[in-house]
Design a protein around this motif. Structure first.
Motif, PDB file in Angstrom:
ATOM      1  N   ASP A  19       0.828  -1.038  -0.075  1.00  0.00           N
ATOM      2  CA  ASP A  19       0.111  -0.073  -0.041  1.00  0.00           C
ATOM      3  C   ASP A  19       0.841   1.285  -0.032  1.00  0.00           C
ATOM      4  O   ASP A  19       0.607   2.344  -0.529  1.00  0.00           O
ATOM      5  N   SER A  20       2.143   1.151   0.535  1.00  0.00           N
ATOM      6  CA  SER A  20       2.990   2.377   0.615  1.00  0.00           C
ATOM      7  C   SER A  20       3.491   2.580  -0.867  1.00  0.00           C
ATOM      8  O   SER A  20       3.540   3.859  -1.486  1.00  0.00           O
ATOM      9  N   ALA A  21       3.692   1.448  -1.690  1.00  0.00           N
ATOM     10  CA  ALA A  21       4.229   1.716  -2.934  1.00  0.00           C
ATOM     11  C   ALA A  21       2.974   2.398  -3.771  1.00  0.00           C
ATOM     12  O   ALA A  21       3.441   3.383  -4.612  1.00  0.00           O
ATOM     13  N   ARG A  22       1.592   1.982  -3.540  1.00  0.00           N
ATOM     14  CA  ARG A  22       0.532   2.339  -4.206  1.00  0.00           C
ATOM     15  C   ARG A  22       0.404   4.023  -3.902  1.00  0.00           C
ATOM     16  O   ARG A  22       0.297   4.620  -4.749  1.00  0.00           O
ATOM     17  N   LYS A  23       0.539   4.235  -2.612  1.00  0.00           N
ATOM     18  CA  LYS A  23       0.333   5.670  -2.223  1.00  0.00           C
ATOM     19  C   LYS A  23       1.534   6.518  -2.829  1.00  0.00           C
ATOM     20  O   LYS A  23       1.379   7.820  -3.261  1.00  0.00           O
ATOM     21  N   LEU A  24       2.735   5.964  -2.845  1.00  0.00           N
ATOM     22  CA  LEU A  24       3.877   6.760  -3.368  1.00  0.00           C
ATOM     23  C   LEU A  24       3.660   7.116  -4.791  1.00  0.00           C
ATOM     24  O   LEU A  24       3.971   8.223  -5.364  1.00  0.00           O
ATOM     25  N   ALA A  25       3.079   6.078  -5.519  1.00  0.00           N
ATOM     26  CA  ALA A  25       2.955   6.296  -6.722  1.00  0.00           C
ATOM     27  C   ALA A  25       1.970   7.446  -7.004  1.00  0.00           C
ATOM     28  O   ALA A  25       1.983   8.158  -8.065  1.00  0.00           O
ATOM     29  N   GLU A  26       0.930   7.254  -6.222  1.00  0.00           N
ATOM     30  CA  GLU A  26      -0.250   8.388  -6.341  1.00  0.00           C
ATOM     31  C   GLU A  26       0.331   9.816  -6.200  1.00  0.00           C
ATOM     32  O   GLU A  26      -0.168  10.622  -6.614  1.00  0.00           O
ATOM     33  N   ASP A  27       1.581   9.636  -5.410  1.00  0.00           N
ATOM     34  CA  ASP A  27       1.946  11.044  -4.946  1.00  0.00           C
ATOM     35  C   ASP A  27       2.927  11.443  -5.993  1.00  0.00           C
ATOM     36  O   ASP A  27       3.678  12.345  -5.768  1.00  0.00           O
ATOM     37  N   GLY A  28       3.066  10.742  -7.092  1.00  0.00           N
ATOM     38  CA  GLY A  28       3.979  11.037  -8.273  1.00  0.00           C
ATOM     39  C   GLY A  28       5.264  10.576  -8.369  1.00  0.00           C
ATOM     40  O   GLY A  28       6.007  10.943  -9.080  1.00  0.00           O
ATOM     41  N   TYR A  29       5.566   9.599  -7.302  1.00  0.00           N
ATOM     42  CA  TYR A  29       6.988   9.079  -7.596  1.00  0.00           C
ATOM     43  C   TYR A  29       7.043   7.884  -8.590  1.00  0.00           C
ATOM     44  O   TYR A  29       5.870   7.340  -8.939  1.00  0.00           O
ATOM     45  N   ASP A  30       8.046   7.394  -9.174  1.00  0.00           N
ATOM     46  CA  ASP A  30       8.354   6.697  -9.844  1.00  0.00           C
ATOM     47  C   ASP A  30       8.879   5.357  -8.744  1.00  0.00           C
ATOM     48  O   ASP A  30       9.655   5.730  -7.750  1.00  0.00           O
TER      49      ASP A  30
END
Length: 234
Positions: A19-30
């Motif tokens: 879920d952290s990976a999903r959240k960080l992707a939502e925040d614009g990270y690669d």
């Protein structure tokens, strides 16, 4: 090279890591995601980033993951270390081999990953490392003996690391979750939580994303409890 900030999630096949990976992707990270189950590889690709199957217990897998990330993105701005569960049992019955295995699960994987990404972050002028730890870090729980012992060691390591590299804008913090709703709920555990409920996984992911980002740029060497008051006596 990526035009975005890049985060690697180690142990991101399920639960808080995924879920952290999903959240960080939502925040614009690669995002790069690694797990031993293969789920992290699927998730990383689903999020438009890097997916890799490997074990946190294998130094060569961690090395390969970092190398692939640099080939793909050209930079690493943050790392989230989120491992599974090490050996459990009565502390007097855990074998030497299982104590060593617990150390690999909860401490050495972070140390090894940190060695790999530190030179990259130094060259870039900064970075953030976030480790998923446990509420039992400072108040050991007999249900999770190797976790409590070695994550207490992780807290000490994180303090030493953060003190040494704070001036280079390289930070390390630990998130200390209580019981999470991705696990089965039991009445005896629920009764221990002042908030009266298990944490939602996204409540942990929001904390991870904050500590990985520049929004927390003056926070380092900390152990942040996200446990609904479970360890309020500490």
């Amino acid at each position: 090279m990526s035009n975005k900030q890049v985060v690697l999630v180690v142990g991101g096949g399920s639960g808080i890591g995924a879920d952290s990976a999903r959240k960080l992707a939502e925040d614009g990270y690669d995002v790069g995601v690694m797990s031993s189950s293969g789920k992290g590889e699927v998730l990383g690709k689903e999020l438009g980033g890097l997916g890799f199957t490997g074990s946190v217990l294998e130094p060569k897998d961690l090395t390969t993951f970092v190398e692939l990330a640099m080939e793909r993105f050209g930079r690493i701005d943050a790392v989230v270390n989120c491992t599974g569960h090490g050996p459990k049992g009565d502390i007097m019955k855990i074998s030497d081999d299982d104590w060593h295995l617990g150390m690999d699960y909860y401490l050495m994987n972070v140390i090894r990953m940190t060695r790999l990404v530190l030179p990259i972050m130094q060259k870039q002028g900064g970075g953030s490392i976030v480790n998923i730890s446990t509420f039992a870090t400072f108040e050991p729980d007999p249900l999770f003996p190797t976790s409590g012992v070695f994550r207490a060691s992780l807290a000490a390591y994180s303090k030493l690391f953060s003190t040494q590299f704070a001036a280079e804008n390289i930070r390390m913090n630990n998130v200390l979750p209580g019981f999470i709703d991705s696990l089965p709920s039991t009445e005896d555990r629920l009764a221990r939580i002042p908030a009266g409920r298990y944490a939602k996984v996204r409540e942990l992911s929001e904390t991870v994303a904050f500590l990985a980002s520049d929004k927390s740029s003056y926070i380092t060497g900390q152990n942040l409890r996200v446990d609904g008051g479970l360890t309020s006596s500490v």
